[in-house]
Design an enzyme around this catalytic site. Structure first.
Site: not given
Ligand code: F6P
Length: 351
Positions: A129-131, A174, A226, A275, A281
């Site tokens: 996971t990027i998180d 996140g 987020e 701003r 993504h």
């Molecule tokens: O779990 C990784 C993640 O990139 C989160 O940071 C983000 O909230 C979520 O996936 C977004 O998911 P999706 O691309 O399915 O909307």
């Protein structure tokens, strides 16, 4: 001749750079060193429910190391939310002749993997996971790429913010934790970092930006995750800002937009033009960094080693500099929150 053991591999949840490095390593070591037959399962758990698979040969995984995304595709399908989901998984695994599974994913995909293990299916997990919010490992692969992309974005926004005397609020991913915000924020020299672990005290943010501008700086960089929430009262957090009320099969809402509210309040409270940039993504796309290619490769090798040793119910993990097995059950219990000591370091540079 004895039949070769068949091992299935799937990638679930949000995609992330390094998935193909894991697939390549699993197939390479599985086929060459252990004589396994590898089965690629498309779109995470959906591919088992619908029997959508492919055989994976050395040729199939050649030339994919540097590619982002996943050649196996992904989905957020939760088999435990589908009628007869578990029975279908069990039946289809048998029909496909799969002896064991390697699940590559985050909290949701590995949560399912753990439940399947508890019900008698031989599974090992790989933390993705990027998180970077999975417990049991110092790093998930994909995180390094995300913080490098985010740092570059902050650097670029820095120069334009400075030229125009603006405050820039940059929203990063996140959901539960602020790892990307904190690490990319430190690397990019952010003046304020707002994360889910600490409710936003907007008055303190405004004060800090004012102070910075009073001492001669005409611009500020604010990074917000987020999943951050405003503080309602002292130590009481507010609500999440959503793009959509709908939830996915794991109960997650689609987050996004907190930066707009933060920016509005900052502009109102300071009078400085503010701003917003929502990175979205772009943080998950494109080629993995060298670190993620190496980590993904090490994880893939370790995962197939666990299968060969029949050590199921485990997740491969990075602890210090070593890749070691850890309990899948423990890894999915609670998210790994940002280390307060790391946030303290970031805070030294606020304002
Ligand atoms: O779990 C990784 C993640 O990139 C989160 O940071 C983000 O909230 C979520 O996936 C977004 O998911 P999706 O691309 O399915 O909307």
């Amino acid at each position: 001749m004895p039949q070769k053991k068949r091992v299935g591999i799937l990638t679930g949840g949000g995609d992330c750079p390094g998935l193909n490095a894991v697939i390549r390593a699993v197939v390479r070591k599985g086929v060459v060193n252990y004589g396994l037959e590898m089965v690629g399962i498309y779109e995470g758990w959906k591919g088992i429910l619908e029997i959508n698979t492919t055989s994976l040969t050395l040729r199939d995984v050649s030339g994919i190391l540097h590619r982002g995304g996943t050649i196996l595709k992904t989905s957020r399908t939760n088999p435990f939310k589908v009628d007869d989901g578990f029975q279908r998984i069990e039946r289809n695994i048998q029909e496909l002749g799969i002896n064991s599974l390697i699940a590559v994913g985050g909290e949701d995909t590995l949560g399912v993997a753990n439940k399947l293990f508890e019900k008698g299916i031989d599974v090992v997990g790989v933390p993705k996971t990027i998180d970077n919010d999975l417990s049991g490992t110092d790093y998930t692969f994909g995180f390094d790429t995300a913080i490098n992309i985010t740092t570059e974005a902050i650097d670029r926004l820095h120069t334009t913010a400075e030229s125009h005397n603006r405050v820039m609020v940059i929203e990063v991913m996140g959901r539960h934790t602020g790892w990307i915000a904190v690490e990319a924020g430190i690397a990019g020299g952010a003046d304020i970092i707002l994360i889910p672990e600490r409710p936003i005290d907007i008055n303190a943010v405004i004060k800090s930006i004012r102070k910075r501008h009073e001492r001669g700086k005409d611009f500020s960089i604010v990074v917000v995750a987020e999943g951050a929430k405003f503080m309602k009262k002292a130590n009481e957090e507010g609500t999440l800002i959503l793009q959509d009320q709908k939830t996915d099969e794991f109960g997650h809402v689609r987050l996004g937009g907190i930066a707009n509210l933060v920016a509005k309040e900052i502009e109102k409270g300071t009078g400085y033009e503010t701003r917003v940039v929502i990175l979205g993504h772009v943080q998950r796309g494109g080629s993995p960094t060298a670190f993620d290619r190496v980590l993904g490769t090490r994880y893939g090798i370790a995962a197939v080693d666990l299968v060969a040793r029949k050590e199921f119910g485990k997740m491969v993990s990075l602890q210090g500099n070593r890749v070691v097995p850890t309990s899948l059950e423990e890894a999915v219990k609670e998210p790994k929150l940002v280390d307060p000591e790391l946030y303290d370091i970031a805070e030294v540079f606020f304002g």
